[in-house]
Design a protein around this motif. Structure first.
Motif, PDB file in Angstrom:
ATOM      1  N   TRP A   5       8.590  -4.556  12.512  1.00 45.77           N
ATOM      2  CA  TRP A   5       8.279  -4.095  11.153  1.00 45.77           C
ATOM      3  C   TRP A   5       8.380  -5.233  10.145  1.00 45.77           C
ATOM      4  O   TRP A   5       7.579  -5.325   9.221  1.00 45.77           O
ATOM      5  N   LYS A   6       9.363  -6.089  10.337  1.00 47.44           N
ATOM      6  CA  LYS A   6       9.526  -7.222   9.421  1.00 47.44           C
ATOM      7  C   LYS A   6       8.311  -8.144   9.491  1.00 47.44           C
ATOM      8  O   LYS A   6       7.803  -8.597   8.456  1.00 47.44           O
ATOM      9  N   GLU A   7       7.826  -8.408  10.690  1.00 50.49           N
ATOM     10  CA  GLU A   7       6.648  -9.269  10.846  1.00 50.49           C
ATOM     11  C   GLU A   7       5.408  -8.629  10.238  1.00 50.49           C
ATOM     12  O   GLU A   7       4.570  -9.317   9.643  1.00 50.49           O
ATOM     13  N   GLU A   8       5.293  -7.307  10.363  1.00 45.01           N
ATOM     14  CA  GLU A   8       4.143  -6.613   9.779  1.00 45.01           C
ATOM     15  C   GLU A   8       4.195  -6.670   8.253  1.00 45.01           C
ATOM     16  O   GLU A   8       3.161  -6.847   7.589  1.00 45.01           O
ATOM     17  N   LEU A   9       5.393  -6.529   7.690  1.00 44.07           N
ATOM     18  CA  LEU A   9       5.555  -6.627   6.239  1.00 44.07           C
ATOM     19  C   LEU A   9       5.204  -8.026   5.738  1.00 44.07           C
ATOM     20  O   LEU A   9       4.531  -8.184   4.711  1.00 44.07           O
ATOM     21  N   GLU A  10       5.651  -9.038   6.445  1.00 46.11           N
ATOM     22  CA  GLU A  10       5.361 -10.418   6.041  1.00 46.11           C
ATOM     23  C   GLU A  10       3.871 -10.713   6.135  1.00 46.11           C
ATOM     24  O   GLU A  10       3.297 -11.378   5.264  1.00 46.11           O
ATOM     25  N   TRP A  11       3.248 -10.214   7.186  1.00 50.69           N
ATOM     26  CA  TRP A  11       1.800 -10.405   7.354  1.00 50.69           C
ATOM     27  C   TRP A  11       1.031  -9.682   6.255  1.00 50.69           C
ATOM     28  O   TRP A  11       0.084 -10.221   5.680  1.00 50.69           O
ATOM     29  N   ASN A  12       1.468  -8.461   5.938  1.00 50.75           N
ATOM     30  CA  ASN A  12       0.827  -7.691   4.879  1.00 50.75           C
ATOM     31  C   ASN A  12       0.971  -8.385   3.527  1.00 50.75           C
ATOM     32  O   ASN A  12       0.018  -8.437   2.733  1.00 50.75           O
ATOM     33  N   GLU A  13       2.141  -8.928   3.256  1.00 52.55           N
ATOM     34  CA  GLU A  13       2.356  -9.646   1.993  1.00 52.55           C
ATOM     35  C   GLU A  13       1.457 -10.873   1.904  1.00 52.55           C
ATOM     36  O   GLU A  13       0.894 -11.169   0.840  1.00 52.55           O
ATOM     37  N   MET A  14       1.311 -11.568   3.007  1.00 52.16           N
ATOM     38  CA  MET A  14       0.433 -12.739   3.026  1.00 52.16           C
ATOM     39  C   MET A  14      -1.009 -12.347   2.711  1.00 52.16           C
ATOM     40  O   MET A  14      -1.700 -13.019   1.933  1.00 52.16           O
ATOM     41  N   PHE A  19       3.013   2.653   3.708  1.00 55.92           N
ATOM     42  CA  PHE A  19       3.405   3.201   5.011  1.00 55.92           C
ATOM     43  C   PHE A  19       4.564   2.412   5.604  1.00 55.92           C
ATOM     44  O   PHE A  19       5.553   2.988   6.076  1.00 55.92           O
ATOM     45  N   LEU A  20       4.454   1.094   5.577  1.00 55.14           N
ATOM     46  CA  LEU A  20       5.494   0.249   6.157  1.00 55.14           C
ATOM     47  C   LEU A  20       6.828   0.457   5.448  1.00 55.14           C
ATOM     48  O   LEU A  20       7.880   0.577   6.086  1.00 55.14           O
ATOM     49  N   ALA A  21       6.786   0.511   4.114  1.00 57.54           N
ATOM     50  CA  ALA A  21       8.015   0.685   3.343  1.00 57.54           C
ATOM     51  C   ALA A  21       8.628   2.062   3.589  1.00 57.54           C
ATOM     52  O   ALA A  21       9.845   2.198   3.755  1.00 57.54           O
ATOM     53  N   LEU A  22       7.790   3.084   3.627  1.00 62.73           N
ATOM     54  CA  LEU A  22       8.284   4.444   3.808  1.00 62.73           C
ATOM     55  C   LEU A  22       8.961   4.611   5.162  1.00 62.73           C
ATOM     56  O   LEU A  22      10.066   5.161   5.261  1.00 62.73           O
ATOM     57  N   VAL A  23       8.318   4.133   6.211  1.00 61.40           N
ATOM     58  CA  VAL A  23       8.894   4.254   7.554  1.00 61.40           C
ATOM     59  C   VAL A  23      10.140   3.398   7.678  1.00 61.40           C
ATOM     60  O   VAL A  23      11.138   3.809   8.275  1.00 61.40           O
ATOM     61  N   HIS A  55      18.978  -5.571   9.952  1.00 64.74           N
ATOM     62  CA  HIS A  55      18.507  -6.946  10.087  1.00 64.74           C
ATOM     63  C   HIS A  55      17.876  -7.431   8.790  1.00 64.74           C
ATOM     64  O   HIS A  55      18.086  -8.549   8.357  1.00 64.74           O
ATOM     65  N   LEU A  56      17.084  -6.573   8.199  1.00 61.99           N
ATOM     66  CA  LEU A  56      16.389  -6.975   6.983  1.00 61.99           C
ATOM     67  C   LEU A  56      17.270  -6.787   5.762  1.00 61.99           C
ATOM     68  O   LEU A  56      17.323  -7.623   4.881  1.00 61.99           O
TER      69      LEU A  56
END
Length: 329
Positions: free
Chosen positions: A195-204, A221-225, A234-235
């Motif tokens: 999830w952390k990698e998906e968030l970072e990719w989305n932010e980029m 979606f990422l934030a809600l889940v 971890h985050l």
């Protein structure tokens, strides 16, 4: 279709007819329906006639030919719902007795990607790909998530692809045990890290491709889940809130009013901020507004999208009244 009527009558009186007559009419139905579909792919009766005949057959080759025919139809009519529905019927029919199902699913995924490349914003194609997810193995789901990332990164305006990624990620959560998903005895995946990698990719992508609503919807979606279903040790929730705050403040400034993309970026970031303010305090008691203050938040929204100042005032007033009622209770 006269042949179809004859075939239905033959089925109801099968004991009175010879097998040769039965086979002859079946062949006629299949040939005529194929010709009709190549001329008019939305002819629902022709598709149903083929289902009627094929459902009486047991060899896998009959079902594989239906996949071949529907692929041919989709090559010139990529948004034909009847063709996509027919493929789902075939896969559902053979799912319990086909040893090469995973190979078929892989080819289906490749077909959707090829068609989506030629036919932009093809919701029906991506909906079909999402429908395949429950039939996939865990290993295949992870592979699809990795493979679709490159395509999504090149088509950031296509929300259907991001919807497909969300479906894959939800499937991963369903298969996960605690915070890990076990693919094999030697291969495990950390859900938090995923999830952390998906968030970072989305932010980029948000920073790289300005004003793309699909990216902001995916981030919701990422934030809600992340907040509702995952333990984010971890985050860290505080770190997550800080990161979101910095992202929103950087995206809310309209750097060039001559470009609509920058204005759209400010609008989407403002909407995401309002959504975050409502979501985070309810779930964890962390006041997102503390970083801005209620009045500063309203100023922030008005500065980002001044043409929607009336809407912001209304929403902020509703939010303040709601918080006041909660304090009284």
């Amino acid at each position: 279709m006269a042949a179809t009527k004859q075939y239905k009558a033959l089925i109801s009186n099968s004991s009175e007819d010879s097998s040769s007559s039965h086979d002859s009419i079946e062949t006629e139905v299949m040939n005529h329906s194929r010709a009709l579909l190549l001329l008019s792919c939305d002819f629902g009766t022709a598709w149903h006639s083929r289902k009627l005949v094929v459902s009486k057959k047991h060899p896998l080759s009959f079902f594989m030919y239906e996949l071949h025919l529907s692929a041919l139809v989709l090559s010139y009519a990529p948004k034909c719902e009847h063709a996509w529905s027919h493929r789902r019927w075939v896969i559902k029919s053979i799912a319990g007795r086909c040893s090469i199902l995973q190979e078929i699913l892989e080819k289906e995924s490749e077909l959707v990607e090829k068609i989506a490349e030629r036919s932009k914003m093809n919701y029906r194609a991506w909906n079909h790909r999402s429908w395949l997810v429950p039939y996939m193995s865990t290993k295949q789901v992870l592979y699809e998530l990795k493979k679709s990332r490159n395509w999504a990164g090149l088509h950031v305006a296509d929300n259907s692809c991001f919807h497909y990624r969300r479906r894959l990620m939800l499937r991963i959560l369903e298969d996960s045990s605690d915070k890990l998903i076990v693919v094999s005895s030697e291969y495990t995946v950390d859900i938090n890290q995923l999830w952390k990698e998906e968030l970072e990719w989305n932010e980029m992508l948000i920073k790289l491709y300005v004003g793309r609503e699909a990216l902001w919807l995916h981030r919701r979606f990422l934030a809600l889940v992340l907040i509702k279903r995952l333990s984010i040790g971890h985050l860290g929730l505080g770190e997550f809130v800080d990161n979101e705050f910095h992202l929103l403040t950087s995206c809310s400034t309209v750097r060039d009013s001559n470009f609509e993309d920058h204005q759209s970026q400010a609008l989407y970031s403002a909407a995401y901020m309002l959504w975050s303010v409502k979501l985070i305090p309810q779930l964890h008691g962390i006041e997102f507004q503390e970083k801005l203050g209620a009045q500063n938040l309203k100023s922030f929204l008005n500065e980002a999208c001044p043409e929607k100042s009336f809407l912001w005032d209304h929403l902020m007033g509703y939010e303040e009244a709601s918080n006041h009622r909660e304090e009284e209770n």
